[in-house]
Motif scaffolding. Structure first.
Motif, PDB file in Angstrom:
ATOM      1  N   LEU A   1       0.928  -1.276  -0.159  1.00 45.57           N
ATOM      2  CA  LEU A   1       0.071   0.441  -0.093  1.00 45.57           C
ATOM      3  C   LEU A   1       0.778   1.309   0.146  1.00 45.57           C
ATOM      4  O   LEU A   1       0.133   2.425   0.013  1.00 45.57           O
ATOM      5  N   ALA A   2       2.011   1.081   0.121  1.00 42.57           N
ATOM      6  CA  ALA A   2       3.329   2.162  -0.576  1.00 42.57           C
ATOM      7  C   ALA A   2       2.952   3.079  -0.714  1.00 42.57           C
ATOM      8  O   ALA A   2       3.972   3.928  -1.185  1.00 42.57           O
ATOM      9  N   HIS A   3       2.945   2.416  -2.250  1.00 43.09           N
ATOM     10  CA  HIS A   3       2.826   3.188  -3.581  1.00 43.09           C
ATOM     11  C   HIS A   3       1.319   4.456  -3.883  1.00 43.09           C
ATOM     12  O   HIS A   3       0.138   3.149  -4.436  1.00 43.09           O
ATOM     13  N   PRO A   4       1.426   5.521  -3.749  1.00 43.92           N
ATOM     14  CA  PRO A   4       0.533   5.715  -4.696  1.00 43.92           C
ATOM     15  C   PRO A   4      -0.198   5.015  -5.610  1.00 43.92           C
ATOM     16  O   PRO A   4      -1.844   5.086  -5.658  1.00 43.92           O
ATOM     17  N   ALA A   5       0.321   5.359  -6.718  1.00 39.65           N
ATOM     18  CA  ALA A   5      -1.078   4.330  -7.723  1.00 39.65           C
ATOM     19  C   ALA A   5      -1.752   3.114  -7.262  1.00 39.65           C
ATOM     20  O   ALA A   5      -2.074   2.710  -7.844  1.00 39.65           O
ATOM     21  N   ARG A   6      -0.600   2.573  -6.690  1.00 39.43           N
ATOM     22  CA  ARG A   6      -1.527   0.821  -5.560  1.00 39.43           C
ATOM     23  C   ARG A   6      -2.383   1.601  -5.421  1.00 39.43           C
ATOM     24  O   ARG A   6      -3.912   1.174  -5.338  1.00 39.43           O
ATOM     25  N   VAL A   7      -2.248   1.759  -4.322  1.00 40.18           N
ATOM     26  CA  VAL A   7      -3.390   3.282  -3.316  1.00 40.18           C
ATOM     27  C   VAL A   7      -5.257   3.819  -4.754  1.00 40.18           C
ATOM     28  O   VAL A   7      -5.735   3.734  -4.482  1.00 40.18           O
TER      29      VAL A   7
ATOM     30  N   GLY B   1       1.500  -3.747 -13.907  1.00 40.19           N
ATOM     31  CA  GLY B   1       3.101  -4.176 -12.572  1.00 40.19           C
ATOM     32  C   GLY B   1       1.885  -3.869 -11.633  1.00 40.19           C
ATOM     33  O   GLY B   1       2.422  -4.623 -10.638  1.00 40.19           O
ATOM     34  N   GLN B   2       1.543  -2.833 -10.919  1.00 42.69           N
ATOM     35  CA  GLN B   2       1.337  -2.603 -10.267  1.00 42.69           C
ATOM     36  C   GLN B   2      -0.430  -3.743  -9.915  1.00 42.69           C
ATOM     37  O   GLN B   2      -0.602  -3.903  -8.489  1.00 42.69           O
ATOM     38  N   LEU B   3      -1.093  -3.536 -10.889  1.00 42.79           N
ATOM     39  CA  LEU B   3      -2.176  -4.841 -10.614  1.00 42.79           C
ATOM     40  C   LEU B   3      -1.605  -6.356  -9.791  1.00 42.79           C
ATOM     41  O   LEU B   3      -1.604  -7.066  -9.271  1.00 42.79           O
TER      42      LEU B   3
END
Length: 197
Positions: free
Chosen positions: A23-29, A58-60
């Motif tokens: 959860l530390a990556h804004p894109a994933r959030v 990549g995020q998914l």
């Protein structure tokens, strides 16, 4: 028995740490926040998050690896959704904490000063005397009023613009800095704007 319990605590803590790393990556959030409102296709996720398809993939992949999202083809399109509805609650809780922290940092309870509050959070007079003075009660009431005003303004801006609470608060803070006003003054204007609509 104590070591078994301690071991379980360590495993749980390690699992929680891994979850928060993801959860530390804004894109994933942003992806999770979008999926909190329901299933979405890759095209819908790209449009809502502003991510390119290759970056989104990549995020998914990372979110799937942590079992936070699932995907399946439906009607010829790959759809993604939250693996657990509790993820939406986790995001909402994080947003509440950030909003409260920002409001406090911007002139809320932080303005009262640490010397007035005991380590247990009970209201104390100057020097920790254990009594709530008229002065500290007035400061507390004023601070809570500012905090409620800021919270109301954040909700108002968020509802009016469709931005998240965090984005709405960031916008209010930026406006306050640019105009050399306090956050409470800008918040008061935002709430007044809502009343004229």
């Amino acid at each position: 028995m104590v070591t078994e319990r301690g071991g379980l605590g360590e495993r749980v803590a390690a699992g929680e740490a891994e979850l928060f790393k993801v959860l530390a990556h804004p894109a994933r959030v942003r992806v999770l926040a979008m999926l909190a409102s329901g299933p979405a296709s890759v095209a819908e996720l790209c449009s809502a998050t502003g991510l390119k398809a290759s970056h989104l993939a990549g995020q998914l992949a990372q979110l799937r690896a942590q079992h936070l999202v699932t995907g399946r083809r439906a009607h010829g399109r790959l759809q993604y959704w939250l693996a657990y509805p509790e993820i939406a609650d986790l995001l909402a809780a994080a947003e509440s904490v950030l909003t409260a922290r920002a409001a406090a940092d911007a002139g809320g309870l932080a303005g009262l000063g640490a010397t007035r509050w005991g380590s247990d959070g009970a209201g104390l007079g100057p020097g920790g005397g254990g009594t709530l003075t008229d002065e500290s009660a007035a400061e507390l009431a004023e601070s809570l009023g500012r905090r409620a005003l800021i919270t109301d303004a954040v909700r108002s801006v968020s509802a009016r613009t469709g931005r998240s609470s965090e984005q709405a608060l960031a916008g209010l803070l930026t406006e306050a800095r640019e105009r050399s006003l306090t956050l409470a003054e800008v918040s008061s204007e935002a709430v007044a704007e809502r009343g004229t609509e």
